[in-house]
Motif scaffolding. Structure first.
Motif, short mmCIF file in Angstrom:
data_model
loop_
_atom_site.label_atom_id
_atom_site.label_comp_id
_atom_site.label_asym_id
_atom_site.label_seq_id
_atom_site.Cartn_x
_atom_site.Cartn_y
_atom_site.Cartn_z
N UNK A 32 61.35 69.59 -74.66
CA UNK A 32 62.62 69.02 -74.20
C UNK A 32 63.62 70.13 -73.91
N UNK A 33 63.69 71.09 -74.83
CA UNK A 33 64.58 72.23 -74.61
C UNK A 33 64.14 73.00 -73.37
N UNK A 56 66.68 74.19 -46.60
CA UNK A 56 66.65 74.01 -48.06
C UNK A 56 65.27 74.38 -48.61
N UNK A 57 64.23 73.87 -47.96
CA UNK A 57 62.87 74.12 -48.44
C UNK A 57 62.57 75.62 -48.41
N UNK A 70 68.74 76.02 -56.41
CA UNK A 70 69.23 75.13 -55.34
C UNK A 70 70.57 75.60 -54.83
N UNK A 71 71.46 75.98 -55.75
CA UNK A 71 72.78 76.42 -55.33
C UNK A 71 72.66 77.63 -54.41
N UNK A 113 60.26 68.43 -79.23
CA UNK A 113 61.47 69.26 -79.34
C UNK A 113 61.50 70.45 -78.38
N UNK A 120 62.71 71.76 -70.82
CA UNK A 120 63.13 70.96 -69.66
C UNK A 120 64.59 71.21 -69.32
N UNK A 121 65.41 71.31 -70.38
CA UNK A 121 66.84 71.57 -70.15
C UNK A 121 66.99 72.89 -69.38
N UNK A 181 66.71 75.25 -61.93
CA UNK A 181 66.63 74.54 -60.66
C UNK A 181 67.99 74.47 -59.99
N UNK A 182 69.01 74.16 -60.80
CA UNK A 182 70.37 74.10 -60.24
C UNK A 182 70.75 75.46 -59.66
N UNK A 224 71.21 76.65 -51.01
CA UNK A 224 72.13 75.92 -50.14
C UNK A 224 73.25 76.83 -49.65
N UNK A 225 73.80 77.63 -50.55
CA UNK A 225 75.04 78.32 -50.20
C UNK A 225 74.87 79.80 -49.88
N UNK A 243 65.86 72.60 -65.70
CA UNK A 243 66.85 71.96 -64.82
C UNK A 243 67.97 72.94 -64.52
N UNK A 244 68.34 73.73 -65.52
CA UNK A 244 69.37 74.75 -65.29
C UNK A 244 68.92 75.74 -64.23
#
Lengths: 359, 147, 468
Positions: free
Chosen positions: A248-249, A84-85, A262-263, A245, A251-252, A258-259, A266-267, A255-256
Motif C-alpha cells: 500500500x505504501x 502525452x504518451x 505526468x506533470x 501494508x 502504491x502511494x 506518476x504525478x 504535460x508541461x 502514484x506520487x
C-alpha cells in the motif's frame, strides 16, 4: 503474528484462492522505515509505465530513416494525446535510469550486496546494463540530428570495448556505417530483444529477493561480530507485513511518481529536434545526463595514455571498473565499511565530473 | 479490510470507498487518452488522384488505380469515353477485377458479377459499384470521388 | 505560333544574306569574295529560297570541311598544332595550346577546318597552300562558323545532339546585321564564344554559360563609350540585377531569366513595344492571357505603348504588389488615369477586392504560422496553405483583366480557402483547450488517489500499533 480472522472470501477471491496468496504474502516482512526500500519498487513501476507507453508508440512509429522522424512528428502533433504518451515514455525513461542508479548506490552504501544476495546483485547489474541499452537505442529512434550524432559517437565508443568492441560496433550500427540499418537494428533491440530480456531479469531479481530477503539493517563494523548479528536480525517492531501494508505504501509512492512524470510530460517541452541530415555538422553531441561524467572524461582526456589511444584506454578502464563492481559481493563477503566509503567517493567524483561537463 | 474491528467502521468504510472510487476514476481517466490514442480519428482524405496520361489509355483499356487510398477501375470504352468505379465489392468489400474473357467486372471472393457499367448483374452484391468522377485535363486523367 | 515566325526569320535571312553577299562594302579577301560570289551565282532570288530551306551553307563555301580530302592518319596528327606548340613566340603558340582544350579539338575539324592550308605538310609549306587564311576579318568569322554549324549533315557526324543553324539566327540579329555591314564593334561569334578556346555552354568556364552570360552581355552593353555610337542606354544590367528576375537568378533559381531569356541569344533583337507581352508571356502565360482579355491590350497597341512594360517596367521589373492598383498617389493606374472618372472608379473597386482578399489571405497565413509556433499541429495546414496560395495565384492573374466582375470568383475562392484555414486553427485550438482541461482533471484525480492511498496506509499502521 496476526490476530485477524480470515474474512469471508468473496466470489472472486474464492475462485482465485486469494486467501492463500494473501496469507503467504502477509508472512513476508518488509522494513517499516527507510525510503531506500522503495527505490527498487519505483524502478519496477517506471519500467511498467515505459512498457505501456512504449506499446502505444509502436502503433504509429515507423522504423526507417525516411519516415521515423515524420512518424514521431505525427505522434506528437496529430494523434490525440500523442504528445502525452511520448512525454510519459521519455520522462519515465529518465526517471527509470535515475532510480535504477539510486537503487544501485544505496545497495552499495548499505552493503546489501553481501552474501547471500550475490544473485540479486548480479541480476540487478544486468538490468542496469539492459536499461542503458534501452536508453541508448531509444535516443536513436527519433532519427533527429541529435539521434544521428549519438548513434555515431555511441557506437564508436562501444568500438573501444576490449575484445567485444568490433562486434558491438557492427551490431549497434547494423553494418559499418550509421545508416537506416542502424535505425532498424536499434528498433528491434529497443522494442523486442531488450525489453524481453529485461522482463526475464527483473523476474529473476524478484525471485531471488523472495528467496533471500534483503537485509534491513546495515552491517556493523567487521570486528564486532556479535553486534553485527544482533543488528542484522530484524525485530518484529522494525518490520511490517509485505501485504497489504508495504505494498500500500509502495502504491502511494507510485502514484506520487506518476504525478511527477505526468506533470513533466504535460508541461515540460521535449522538442523532437530537426530530422537527421548526415551532411550537416553534428549538433547535440551532449549525451544524456547519466553519461555526463563519462563524456567529461572523454572530452578532457589526452590523446594517448600509457601508449594506448585515449578513448581505448578510458573505455578499457571503465570496463575493468565495471568488472570490479560485478564481482564486488565475492570480494567483499561481509560488507566492509571501506566499500561504503569508496561508494561515497565515487558518487562525489561522478557528480563533480557531471557538473564540470555542464559548465 | 477486516470485519472484526469494533471501532470506527464508518471511517474505515469511507477510506475504503475513497481508495476504490478514486482508483476506478483514475483507471477511466487513464484509459480515455489511451483509447483516443489508439483510435486517432479520420485523417483528411487524399482527394482526387492523377491516374495517368490520355495516351496510356487507348480505347478499350481497363486499368486498376488507387484513388483516395482505395482501389478503383478506370474504364475507357471503345467510343473513347471514360468511366471509373470503386473496385470495392458492395457485398463484403473484396477488391473486384476486370475479366477480359467475359468483358465484365468480377468479384473472386463470392462470385459477384458486375457489368462494365458497374451494375450488379450476378451473385450476392446488393448494389452497383460506386461510380467515380473522371476528368480529363490537358491529357491528364484525374479520378475523384463524386461529391 | 513559333513556326510561322521561324519561316519569316528564314525568309528575311535569305534576303539579307543575298543583300550582304552583293554588297560592295563587304570586306573580305579575294578568295572569300570569289567563293561568296560563286555561291550566289544562280542569282539573288535563288539564293534566298535556298537559304530559306536551310541548304545555302551546304554549298561549297569559303570555309568548312567540305573541301577537306585529307587522309585520316595525317589529320590525326594535326601537324599545325604539332609545330605551333613548339614555338616560343607566344602569339604563335597560344592558339595551338588553346585549341587543344577547346570543344573543337577534334581531328575531323582541326586547324585547317577554319584556316585552311594544308596540314599534311609539316613545314611552313602548309601556309602557302591555296586558301590559307591566318587572319579572318571580323565580318568573315560568322561565315567561317556557319560552314560547319549551318551544315546539318556535317554537324550530325560530330554530335547529333548539337543544335544547328545558330549562324543563320545570328545573321538575323541586330548584331549580325551590323557585323555584316562592316561594323567591327558589333559582336561576331568569337566575341561571345571565344576564338581558339571555345568551350561548350555547359562548361562553367564558358562565357556563354548561364552563370556568365549576363556579365558577358554587360561587358559591351554597360560600356558607355561603346554604346554611345548606337545611342543605347547602359543601365540594363544594373537594373536587371536589382529586379525580381536578377535577384531570383542570384539565389540560383534555374527559371530566372538572364538577358537571353527575353532577348534571345543568337537572334538577339530588342522586342518591339507591341510584342513585348509575348516575351513576358513565355513564362507569365496566364497573366498575358488575362491581360489580352482586358481593355488595355487594344488601347496600348493603338497608342504604341509597351504592353507589360507600361506598368511593370522592363529590366528593373519589381515584384508585383496589390498597391500598384488603386487611386493612391503612387498607384500605377494613376500614372495615366489620375483624371479619368470611370477608370478611377474601376481602379478603386479592383484595389478593394484585391487588397481585401490578399489581406485576408495574409491574416490566415499568419494565423497558421502562429498556431504552429504555439505548438498546435494542424494536419491539414500544408494543404490549407496550398489552397490559399493557389487561389491567390489565380487572383493575381485575373487582375490583369481589370474587370471587377471577373475578380469575384477568384476572390471567393481565396475567401473559401481562408475560412477553411481558420476553421482548422479554431478546431485545433479547441481540441488543445479540452486536452489541457483533461490534463488538469487527470492530475487532480491522481492527487485524490494519492491522498486516499496515503490515508489508508496511515490508518492501517495506526490500527496495528493500537493492537500491539
Amino acid at each position: 503474528m496476526n490476530a485477524e480472522q480470515p474474512r469471508k472470501p468473496g466470489w472472486l477471491s474464492d475462485r482465485l484462492g486469494w486467501g492463500g496468496i494473501a496469507a503467504s504474502l502477509e508472512r513476508h516482512r518488509a522494513p517499516r522505515r527507510g525510503f531506500v526500500f522503495y527505490l527498487g519498487g519505483i524502478t519496477l513501476f517506471l519500467l511498467l509505465l515505459q512498457v505501456l507507453s512504449g506499446v502505444l508508440l509502436v502503433l504509429y512509429y515507423k522504423p526507417d530513416a525516411a519516415n521515423a522522424h515524420a512518424s514521431l512528428e505525427r505522434i506528437v502533433g496529430e494523434i490525440p494525446y500523442g504528445d502525452l504518451v511520448r512525454g510519459v515514455h521519455a520522462w519515465s525513461s529518465e526517471f527509470f535510469i535515475a532510480f535504477l542508479l539510486a537503487h544501485l548506490f544505496t545497495v552499495v552504501l548499505r552493503r546489501s550486496y553481501r552474501s547471500p544476495q550475490e544473485l540479486s546483485w548480479l541480476s540487478g547489474l544486468v538490468a542496469l546494463f539492459i536499461g542503458v541499452g534501452l536508453a541508448f537505442t531509444g535516443t536513436i529512434l527519433p532519427w533527429s540530428q541529435k539521434a544521428y550524432a549519438q548513434a555515431r559517437v555511441g557506437s564508436e565508443i562501444a568500438h573501444n570495448v576490449p575484445f567485444l568492441g568490433n562486434w558491438l560496433y557492427r551490431l549497434l550500427r547494423g553494418g559499418t556505417e550509421v545508416t537506416s540499418n542502424t535505425l532498424s537494428n536499434a528498433y528491434g533491440f529497443h522494442v523486442a530483444v531488450l525489453p524481453a530480456t529485461l522482463t526475464l531479469i527483473v523476474g529473476f531479481h524478484l525471485f531471488f529477493l523472495s528467496r533471500k530477503p534483503a537485509a534491513i539493517s546495515e552491517p556493523a563494523d567487521d570486528d564486532d561480530d556479535a553486534e553485527a548479528s544482533k543488528a542484522s536480525s530484524a525485530t518484529e517492531a522494525d518490520t511490517i507485513p509485505l501485504y497489504p501494508d508495504f505494498l500500500l505504501r509502495q502504491a502511494v509512492v507510485w502514484v506520487g511518481v506518476l504525478v511527477a512524470v505526468m506533470t513533466l510530460a504535460i508541461f515540460a517541452d521535449r522538442p523532437l529536434g530537426a530530422p537527421a541530415d548526415p551532411r550537416l555538422s553534428s549538433t547535440g553531441a551532449m549525451p544524456p545526463w547519466y553519461f555526463l561524467p563519462f563524456h567529461q572524461i572523454v572530452r578532457s582526456s589526452p590523446r594517448e595514455l600509457l601508449g594506448i589511444d585515449g578513448p581505448k584506454f578510458i573505455v578499457g578502464a571503465t570496463c575493468l571498473l565495471g568488472l570490479l563492481v560485478v564481482v564486488l559481493p565475492f570480494l567483499d563477503r561481509k560488507g566492509s565499511k571501506l566499500v561504503a566509503w569508496a561508494g561515497w567517493l565515487v558518487l562525489f567524483v561522478l557528480i563533480l565530473l557531471a557538473t564540470s561537463a555542464l559548465s | 479490510m477486516s470485519n472484526d474491528e469494533p471501532k470506527g467502521p464508518p471511517r474505515r468504510d469511507f477510506l475504503g470507498i475513497a481508495v476504490g472510487g478514486s482508483a476506478a476514476v483514475f483507471a477511466v481517466a487513464a484509459a480515455y487518452p489511451v483509447a483516443r490514442f489508439i483510435e486517432p480519428g479520420t485523417r483528411p482524405r487524399p482527394g482526387p488522384a492523377v491516374v495517368g496520361k490520355l495516351i496510356e489509355f487507348p480505347p478499350g483499356t481497363v486499368r486498376s488505380v488507387m484513388v483516395d487510398d482505395r482501389p478503383a477501375l478506370v474504364v475507357r470504352a471503345q467510343d473513347g469515353s471514360f468511366r471509373a468505379f470503386s473496385a470495392i465489392c458492395t457485398h463484403l468489400q473484396c477488391v473486384v477485377g476486370y475479366s477480359p474473357e467475359r468483358n465484365q467486372i468480377e468479384c473472386p471472393c463470392h462470385r459477384g458479377v458486375y457489368s462494365m457499367d458497374g451494375l450488379n448483374i450476378g451473385g450476392p452484391p446488393p448494389r452497383p459499384l460506386e461510380e467515380l468522377q473522371v476528368t480529363v485535363n490537358e491529357g491528364t486523367i484525374i479520378v475523384s470521388a463524386v461529391g | 505560333m513559333r513556326s510561322p515566325s521561324q519561316k519569316l526569320f528564314a525568309l528575311v535571312a535569305g534576303v539579307f544574306v543575298a543583300a550582304v553577299a552583293m554588297s560592295p562594302a563587304r570586306a573580305v579577301g579575294p578568295e572569300g569574295a570569289a567563293a561568296a560570289s560563286a555561291s550566289i551565282a544562280p542569282g539573288p532570288s535563288a539564293s534566298a529560297s535556298a537559304s530559306a530551306s536551310g541548304s545555302a551553307s551546304e554549298n561549297p563555301a569559303a570555309w568548312g570541311p567540305q573541301g577537306r580530302v585529307l587522309p585520316p592518319a595525317m589529320d590525326a596528327t594535326n601537324s599545325c598544332v604539332a609545330c605551333h606548340i613548339t614555338l616560343t613566340d607566344q602569339k604563335l603558340r597560344a592558339p595551338a595550346k588553346e585549341f587543344l582544350t577547346s570543344v573543337h579539338s577534334d581531328d575531323r575539324i582541326g586547324c585547317a577546318g577554319c584556316h585552311h592550308g594544308d596540314p599534311r605538310d609539316p613545314t611552313v609549306g602548309a601556309h602557302k597552300a591555296v586558301g590559307f587564311d591566318p587572319h579572318p576579318t571580323h565580318a568573315e568569322v560568322p561565315d567561317m562558323c556557319a560552314a560547319c554549324h549551318s551544315n546539318a549533315s556535317f554537324m550530325r557526324t560530330i554530335n547529333s545532339r548539337l543544335p544547328i543553324g545558330e549562324p543563320e539566327l545570328y545573321r538575323l540579329s541586330l548584331h549580325g546585321k551590323l557585323t555584316a555591314a562592316g561594323d567591327d564593334q558589333a559582336p561576331n561569334c568569337a566575341t561571345c564564344h571565344g576564338k581558339h578556346d571555345i568551350l561548350g555552354p555547359s562548361s562553367p568556364k564558358s562565357p556563354v554559360n548561364r552563370a556568365n552570360i549576363a556579365t558577358l552581355c554587360s561587358g559591351c552593353h554597360s560600356d558607355g563609350k561603346r554604346m554611345a555610337k548606337y545611342g543605347l542606354r547602359t543601365d540594363q544590367f544594373s537594373r536587371w540585377e536589382k529586379s525580381v528576375h536578377g535577384k531570383a537568378f542570384k539565389t540560383g533559381n534555374p527559371k530566372a531569366p538572364t538577358c537571353i531569356g527575353c532577348h534571345g541569344a543568337h537572334a538577339a533583337t530588342p522586342p518591339e513595344a507591341s510584342s513585348v507581352g509575348h516575351a513576358c508571356g513565355r513564362c507569365h502565360e496566364e497573366e498575358l492571357a488575362y491581360f489580352e482579355m482586358g481593355p488595355h491590350s487594344k488601347g496600348f497597341r493603338k497608342r504604341g505603348l509597351a504592353e507589360c512594360v507600361a506598368c511593370h517596367s522592363n529590366h528593373d521589373v519589381q515584384p508585383a504588389s496589390s498597391l500598384m492598383v488603386g487611386t493612391t498617389a503612387d498607384a500605377t493606374c494613376m500614372k495615366c488615369h489620375s483624371k479619368d472618372d470611370k477608370p478611377r472608379k474601376i481602379a478603386d473597386e479592383l484595389a478593394d477586392l484585391l487588397r481585401g482578399a490578399r489581406g485576408r489571405a495574409a491574416e490566415a497565413r499568419a494565423m497558421l504560422a502562429r498556431a504552429r509556433e504555439d505548438g498546435l499541429h494542424i494536419a491539414g495546414a500544408p494543404y490549407a496553405l496550398d489552397q490559399i496560395a493557389t487561389a491567390e495565384l489565380k487572383l493575381r492573374g485575373v487582375v490583369h483583366t481589370l474587370d471587377p466582375a471577373r475578380l469575384q470568383a477568384p476572390v471567393a475562392a481565396v475567401d473559401k480557402a481562408v475560412d477553411e484555414a481558420k476553421r482548422l486553427v479554431d478546431d485545433a485550438a479547441r481540441t488543445r483547450r479540452l486536452e489541457r482541461h483533461g490534463y488538469y482533471a487527470a492530475l487532480g484525480i491522481s492527487c485524490v488517489l494519492f491522498l486516499s492511498l496515503a490515508l489508508k496506509s496511515f490508518q492501517l499502521d495506526r490500527r496495528r500499533r493500537d493492537r500491539s
